[in-house]
Design a protein around this motif. Structure first.
Motif, PDB file in Angstrom:
ATOM      1  N   ALA A 143       0.833  -1.063   0.254  1.00 23.65           N
ATOM      2  CA  ALA A 143      -0.330  -0.015  -0.104  1.00 23.65           C
ATOM      3  C   ALA A 143       1.005   1.159  -0.352  1.00 23.65           C
ATOM      4  N   GLY A 144       2.401   1.518   0.159  1.00 23.86           N
ATOM      5  CA  GLY A 144       2.948   1.974  -0.462  1.00 23.86           C
ATOM      6  C   GLY A 144       3.173   2.534   0.916  1.00 23.86           C
ATOM      7  N   GLY A 145       3.447   1.374   1.901  1.00 22.72           N
ATOM      8  CA  GLY A 145       3.980   1.788   3.331  1.00 22.72           C
ATOM      9  C   GLY A 145       5.452   2.039   3.673  1.00 22.72           C
ATOM     10  N   ASP A 146       6.586   2.846   3.868  1.00 19.62           N
ATOM     11  CA  ASP A 146       8.044   3.193   3.922  1.00 19.62           C
ATOM     12  C   ASP A 146       8.767   2.275   4.909  1.00 19.62           C
ATOM     13  N   TRP A 147       8.292   2.456   5.953  1.00 20.17           N
ATOM     14  CA  TRP A 147       8.856   2.055   6.796  1.00 20.17           C
ATOM     15  C   TRP A 147       7.153   0.714   7.501  1.00 20.17           C
ATOM     16  N   LEU A 148       8.043  -0.322   8.788  1.00 18.62           N
ATOM     17  CA  LEU A 148       7.058  -0.900   9.610  1.00 18.62           C
ATOM     18  C   LEU A 148       7.186  -0.569  11.113  1.00 18.62           C
ATOM     19  N   HIS A 149       6.708  -0.228  12.364  1.00 15.70           N
ATOM     20  CA  HIS A 149       6.798   0.651  12.723  1.00 15.70           C
ATOM     21  C   HIS A 149       6.221   0.019  14.188  1.00 15.70           C
ATOM     22  N   LEU A 150       6.529  -0.990  14.910  1.00 11.77           N
ATOM     23  CA  LEU A 150       6.656  -1.725  15.783  1.00 11.77           C
ATOM     24  C   LEU A 150       7.098  -1.450  17.764  1.00 11.77           C
ATOM     25  N   ASP A 151       5.488  -1.474  18.204  1.00 11.28           N
ATOM     26  CA  ASP A 151       5.454  -0.584  19.547  1.00 11.28           C
ATOM     27  C   ASP A 151       5.775  -1.904  20.461  1.00 11.28           C
ATOM     28  N   ILE A 152       6.557  -1.978  21.207  1.00 10.31           N
ATOM     29  CA  ILE A 152       6.803  -2.574  22.500  1.00 10.31           C
ATOM     30  C   ILE A 152       6.138  -2.051  23.820  1.00 10.31           C
ATOM     31  N   MET A 153       6.116  -2.616  23.924  1.00  7.00           N
ATOM     32  CA  MET A 153       4.820  -2.188  25.580  1.00  7.00           C
ATOM     33  C   MET A 153       5.522  -3.009  26.445  1.00  7.00           C
ATOM     34  N   ASP A 154       5.771  -2.664  28.085  1.00  7.99           N
ATOM     35  CA  ASP A 154       6.354  -3.655  28.710  1.00  7.99           C
ATOM     36  C   ASP A 154       4.431  -3.939  30.100  1.00  7.99           C
ATOM     37  N   GLY A 155       3.977  -3.472  29.767  1.00  7.40           N
ATOM     38  CA  GLY A 155       2.612  -3.432  31.265  1.00  7.40           C
ATOM     39  C   GLY A 155       3.875  -2.062  32.089  1.00  7.40           C
ATOM     40  N   HIS A 156       4.682  -1.744  32.219  1.00  9.97           N
ATOM     41  CA  HIS A 156       5.253  -0.666  32.851  1.00  9.97           C
ATOM     42  C   HIS A 156       5.967   0.690  33.168  1.00  9.97           C
ATOM     43  N   PHE A 157       6.162   0.755  32.047  1.00 10.81           N
ATOM     44  CA  PHE A 157       6.358   2.004  31.330  1.00 10.81           C
ATOM     45  C   PHE A 157       5.078   2.431  30.743  1.00 10.81           C
ATOM     46  N   VAL A 158       4.569   2.257  30.392  1.00 10.48           N
ATOM     47  CA  VAL A 158       3.410   1.803  30.179  1.00 10.48           C
ATOM     48  C   VAL A 158       2.190   0.724  30.364  1.00 10.48           C
ATOM     49  N   ASP A 159       0.755   1.467  29.998  1.00 10.13           N
ATOM     50  CA  ASP A 159      -0.045   0.672  30.994  1.00 10.13           C
ATOM     51  C   ASP A 159      -1.060  -0.270  30.203  1.00 10.13           C
ATOM     52  N   ASN A 160      -0.297  -1.123  29.052  1.00  6.70           N
ATOM     53  CA  ASN A 160      -0.256  -1.457  27.577  1.00  6.70           C
ATOM     54  C   ASN A 160       0.622  -2.738  27.754  1.00  6.70           C
ATOM     55  N   ILE A 161       0.029  -4.440  27.637  1.00  2.50           N
ATOM     56  CA  ILE A 161       1.210  -5.126  26.910  1.00  2.50           C
ATOM     57  C   ILE A 161       1.517  -5.375  25.382  1.00  2.50           C
ATOM     58  N   SER A 162       1.641  -5.079  24.807  1.00  8.14           N
ATOM     59  CA  SER A 162       1.825  -5.370  23.327  1.00  8.14           C
ATOM     60  C   SER A 162       2.711  -7.010  22.612  1.00  8.14           C
ATOM     61  N   PHE A 163       3.991  -6.652  22.533  1.00  5.59           N
ATOM     62  CA  PHE A 163       4.797  -7.977  22.022  1.00  5.59           C
ATOM     63  C   PHE A 163       5.975  -7.324  22.070  1.00  5.59           C
ATOM     64  N   GLY A 164       6.693  -8.392  22.738  1.00  6.33           N
ATOM     65  CA  GLY A 164       8.234  -8.631  22.435  1.00  6.33           C
ATOM     66  C   GLY A 164       9.208  -9.171  20.593  1.00  6.33           C
ATOM     67  N   PRO A 165      10.557  -9.220  21.327  1.00  7.28           N
ATOM     68  CA  PRO A 165      11.478  -9.597  20.357  1.00  7.28           C
ATOM     69  C   PRO A 165      11.174 -10.699  19.268  1.00  7.28           C
ATOM     70  N   ASN A 166      10.209 -11.547  19.826  1.00  3.17           N
ATOM     71  CA  ASN A 166      10.169 -12.798  19.021  1.00  3.17           C
ATOM     72  C   ASN A 166       9.203 -12.251  17.996  1.00  3.17           C
ATOM     73  N   PHE A 167       8.678 -11.424  18.422  1.00  4.55           N
ATOM     74  CA  PHE A 167       7.072 -10.678  17.161  1.00  4.55           C
ATOM     75  C   PHE A 167       7.837 -10.128  16.000  1.00  4.55           C
ATOM     76  N   VAL A 168       9.611  -9.066  16.716  1.00  2.11           N
ATOM     77  CA  VAL A 168      10.102  -8.266  15.398  1.00  2.11           C
ATOM     78  C   VAL A 168      10.735  -9.101  14.842  1.00  2.11           C
ATOM     79  N   LYS A 169      11.564 -10.668  15.497  1.00  2.00           N
ATOM     80  CA  LYS A 169      11.426 -11.556  14.631  1.00  2.00           C
ATOM     81  C   LYS A 169      11.231 -12.409  12.992  1.00  2.00           C
ATOM     82  N   HIS A 170      10.150 -12.480  13.744  1.00  2.00           N
ATOM     83  CA  HIS A 170       8.831 -12.843  12.286  1.00  2.00           C
ATOM     84  C   HIS A 170       8.658 -12.133  11.880  1.00  2.00           C
ATOM     85  N   VAL A 171       8.839 -10.833  11.949  1.00  5.71           N
ATOM     86  CA  VAL A 171       7.756  -9.620  10.870  1.00  5.71           C
ATOM     87  C   VAL A 171       9.697  -9.652  10.668  1.00  5.71           C
ATOM     88  N   ARG A 172      10.888  -9.573  10.669  1.00  8.35           N
ATOM     89  CA  ARG A 172      11.679 -10.207  10.193  1.00  8.35           C
ATOM     90  C   ARG A 172      12.374 -11.126   9.107  1.00  8.35           C
TER      91      ARG A 172
END
Ligand code: DX5
Ligand code: ZN
Length: 222
Positions: free
Chosen positions: A31-60
């Motif tokens: 669709a024309g996206g230049d980069w993919l942005h990956l938001d890593i959230m740990d439930g401490h710095f922000v009030d939400n947990i998303s995904f970690g390094p394995n998710f990034v590896k899978h995308v790679r």
């Protein structure tokens, strides 16, 4: 020399359908996206947990040539940065707010051969980032309080910082891109670009749009 006028649109995978992650990555790029942005959230710095390094590896592994812009919203970036480098990030952006050695962590990212970004929450003054500006490739001015997609762009709190960062960059002859993240629509993208931002992160405005290619084009031309 970096081109600060080059508009980069970075769809955020936070808003993608993770049950079809591979297809979603390819859809954003087609669709024309230049980069993919990956938001890593740990439930401490922000009030939400998303995904970690394995998710990034899978995308790679799915999109070998894509530029992966990893945004660490975590309490101890220094402890986890190596895992995100090894997972295949192209850039890693760390926040300035937690207590850790920011300078050493930027150095570690740079020495691995990838690019480094520094992020500021809406309430964090730009002054705190000044000592690091000569070392970074990207300054990320958060345009929402991080933690969740789908929030409203905080113009008054954040646009003066974007303009100020652009001025400091020119005055001191520095070399960082200015990225904005949160509540980015064609309308707010145009405001952010006028103030000096050239990298636009958008989750809801891309993955949840009726036609992703149309909305990415609008962001690029806004
Ligand atoms: C905010 C995240 C953003 C978010 C943007 O916590 O860092 O990257 O995914 O989402 P939208 O575009 O929905 O505001
Ligand atoms: Zn982000």
């Amino acid at each position: 020399m970096l081109d600060f006028n080059q508009r980069i649109v970075a769809p955020s995978l936070l808003a993608a359908d993770w049950s079809r992650l591979g297809e979603e990555c390819h859809r954003a790029i087609a669709a024309g996206g230049d980069w993919l942005h990956l938001d890593i959230m740990d439930g401490h710095f922000v009030d939400n947990i998303s995904f970690g390094p394995n998710f990034v590896k899978h995308v790679r592994n799915t999109v070998a040539d894509a530029y992966l812009d990893t945004h660490l919203m975590i309490e101890r970036p220094d402890q986890y940065v190596t895992e995100f480098i090894e997972a295949g990030s192209s850039n890693i952006t760390i926040h300035i707010e937690p207590e850790y050695d920011v300078e050493a962590t930027i150095t570690k990212i740079k020495e691995s051969g990838i690019s480094a970004g520094l992020a500021l929450n809406p309430a964090t003054p730009l002054k705190l980032a000044e000592p690091f500006l000569k070392k970074i490739d990207i300054l990320l001015i958060m345009t929402v309080v991080p933690g969740f997609g789908g929030q409203n762009f905080m113009e008054e709190e954040t646009m003066p910082k974007v303009a100020q960062a652009k001025k400091i960059r020119a005055d001191k002859n520095l070399n960082f891109h200015i990225e904005v993240d949160g509540g980015i629509t064609p309308e707010t993208a145009s405001i952010a670009a006028k103030h000096g931002a050239n990298i636009l992160v958008s989750g809801t405005g891309t993955f949840k749009a009726d036609e992703m290619a149309v909305s990415i084009k609008e962001l690029r031309e806004s």
